[in-house]
Write a protein that holds these residues in place. Sequence first.
Motif, mmCIF file in Angstrom:
data_model
loop_
_atom_site.group_PDB
_atom_site.id
_atom_site.type_symbol
_atom_site.label_atom_id
_atom_site.label_comp_id
_atom_site.label_asym_id
_atom_site.label_seq_id
_atom_site.Cartn_x
_atom_site.Cartn_y
_atom_site.Cartn_z
ATOM 1 N N SER A 68 0.920 -1.167 0.021
ATOM 2 C CA SER A 68 -0.303 0.143 -0.131
ATOM 3 C C SER A 68 0.662 1.227 -0.278
ATOM 4 O O SER A 68 0.667 2.684 0.142
ATOM 5 C CB SER A 68 -1.146 -0.303 1.176
ATOM 6 O OG SER A 68 -0.195 0.338 2.935
ATOM 7 N N THR A 72 -0.266 4.869 -0.279
ATOM 8 C CA THR A 72 -0.475 6.115 0.729
ATOM 9 C C THR A 72 0.129 7.368 0.825
ATOM 10 O O THR A 72 -0.168 8.155 0.822
ATOM 11 C CB THR A 72 0.848 5.233 1.680
ATOM 12 O OG1 THR A 72 -0.425 3.475 2.536
ATOM 13 C CG2 THR A 72 0.880 5.796 3.392
ATOM 14 N N CYS A 76 -1.502 10.606 1.301
ATOM 15 C CA CYS A 76 -0.935 11.549 2.404
ATOM 16 C C CYS A 76 -0.874 12.145 1.368
ATOM 17 O O CYS A 76 -0.973 14.017 1.386
ATOM 18 C CB CYS A 76 0.511 11.318 2.738
ATOM 19 S SG CYS A 76 0.353 10.015 3.717
ATOM 20 N N ALA A 105 -0.671 9.590 7.835
ATOM 21 C CA ALA A 105 -0.031 8.131 7.481
ATOM 22 C C ALA A 105 -0.122 7.475 8.564
ATOM 23 O O ALA A 105 0.052 6.410 8.808
ATOM 24 C CB ALA A 105 1.648 8.740 7.817
ATOM 25 N N ILE A 108 -3.129 5.411 8.735
ATOM 26 C CA ILE A 108 -2.988 3.959 7.733
ATOM 27 C C ILE A 108 -1.531 2.949 8.599
ATOM 28 O O ILE A 108 -2.742 1.475 8.097
ATOM 29 C CB ILE A 108 -2.420 4.551 6.207
ATOM 30 C CG1 ILE A 108 -3.351 5.613 5.148
ATOM 31 C CG2 ILE A 108 -2.321 3.716 5.356
ATOM 32 C CD1 ILE A 108 -3.133 6.039 4.562
ATOM 33 N N THR A 127 -2.600 -5.686 3.083
ATOM 34 C CA THR A 127 -1.599 -4.564 2.755
ATOM 35 C C THR A 127 -2.742 -4.061 0.954
ATOM 36 O O THR A 127 -2.471 -3.531 0.704
ATOM 37 C CB THR A 127 -0.342 -4.137 2.400
ATOM 38 O OG1 THR A 127 0.572 -5.680 1.703
ATOM 39 C CG2 THR A 127 0.586 -4.263 3.928
ATOM 40 N N LEU A 134 -7.491 2.091 -0.274
ATOM 41 C CA LEU A 134 -6.772 3.964 -0.425
ATOM 42 C C LEU A 134 -7.127 4.208 -1.893
ATOM 43 O O LEU A 134 -7.306 5.652 -1.998
ATOM 44 C CB LEU A 134 -5.645 4.407 0.503
ATOM 45 C CG LEU A 134 -5.420 3.957 1.409
ATOM 46 C CD1 LEU A 134 -4.154 3.674 1.903
ATOM 47 C CD2 LEU A 134 -5.934 4.918 3.023
ATOM 48 N N SER A 221 4.550 4.282 6.434
ATOM 49 C CA SER A 221 4.316 5.165 6.204
ATOM 50 C C SER A 221 4.259 6.819 6.511
ATOM 51 O O SER A 221 4.080 7.542 5.027
ATOM 52 C CB SER A 221 2.782 4.859 6.845
ATOM 53 O OG SER A 221 2.246 3.754 6.432
ATOM 54 N N CYS A 224 6.365 7.759 3.315
ATOM 55 C CA CYS A 224 5.531 7.792 1.880
ATOM 56 C C CYS A 224 5.087 9.001 1.972
ATOM 57 O O CYS A 224 4.872 9.236 1.577
ATOM 58 C CB CYS A 224 4.116 6.755 2.392
ATOM 59 S SG CYS A 224 4.903 5.301 1.788
#
Length: 320
Positions: A68, A72, A76, A105, A108, A127, A134, A221, A224
């Motif tokens: 993910s 993610t 974000c 983040a 998630i 995931t 998402l 996350s 990310c």
Amino acid sequence: MSARKVKDNVEVYLSLLIGLVVISFSFLIPDVFWSSANFQSIASQMPVLGVLALAMAITMLTGGINLSIIATMNACGLVMAWVATNYPPSAGSMALVLLAGLAMAMVIGSVNGLLIAVVRVSPILATLGIMTLLNGINILISRGSAISNFPDYILAINSTNLFGIPVPLLVFLAVVTAIWIILEKSAFGRTIYLIGSNEQATHYSGINTRKTIVWVYILSSILCVVAALLMMSKLNSAKASYGESYLLVSILAAVLGGINPDGGFGKVFGMAMALILLQMLESGLNILGVSSYITMALWGGLLLAFIFLKGLNLSRLFGR
């Protein structure tokens, strides 16, 4: 040959492959390959992929995976883009942009971690489900369109150089250093390796493996968010579909860099070398006019060759 020696050979193989790529392109396209424009291009492309590869790698070290990361990053990015375009530019709005991205983040990463560590869902299924969820939410809230025209404090990340080095590359180097310190110099990092080697034994030794796994996915996350900021600054927009091709390449970079897909060992330095190799190869082939599809096929062949070389060493190690 010891197991440690087999792992250390990753850096040796990568060094040889980088040397081979450099020599090949030095003969084929010497003027263009060694130009400052080419190195600036490599420096601008590597940070986003590099941060995403690190986000993937730290979950793989526990024996998991995070499919993910792209969804993610886009989630974000969309949240931060909405805040950035709806509040006047100021230090307060800049802080609010970062807090919005970090909050998204954290949510998630916590959901991923809880599903895997507490509910005991397989990492690939957990995931994958979060990625699909998402992607749907991202498209729904953005209606499939891009949010663009960001304030200067976001665009400056991509357009600024320090001592001739692009800021995105410096951000990537800072992230690499931070992850190296976490993995090599902290108790949290040692626990990550122990979980990847044998989660059950680590649990019985008195370590809270569930808490560690949750924090690993939260950290993934958070990385990310960094990738989202770099992408927003580079493209001056955020969209639900950005970076979709980066998912498989991030797995490729992690495995090529020596991260064991089953967990337990792998070094940040090897990953950085793998990223340099992939970006140099892509840049050189692009200059030569080679199709991007052929480049992807070469990346796959490179990974298979690398696995074959490691397999030979393991066969010698165990006498097979």
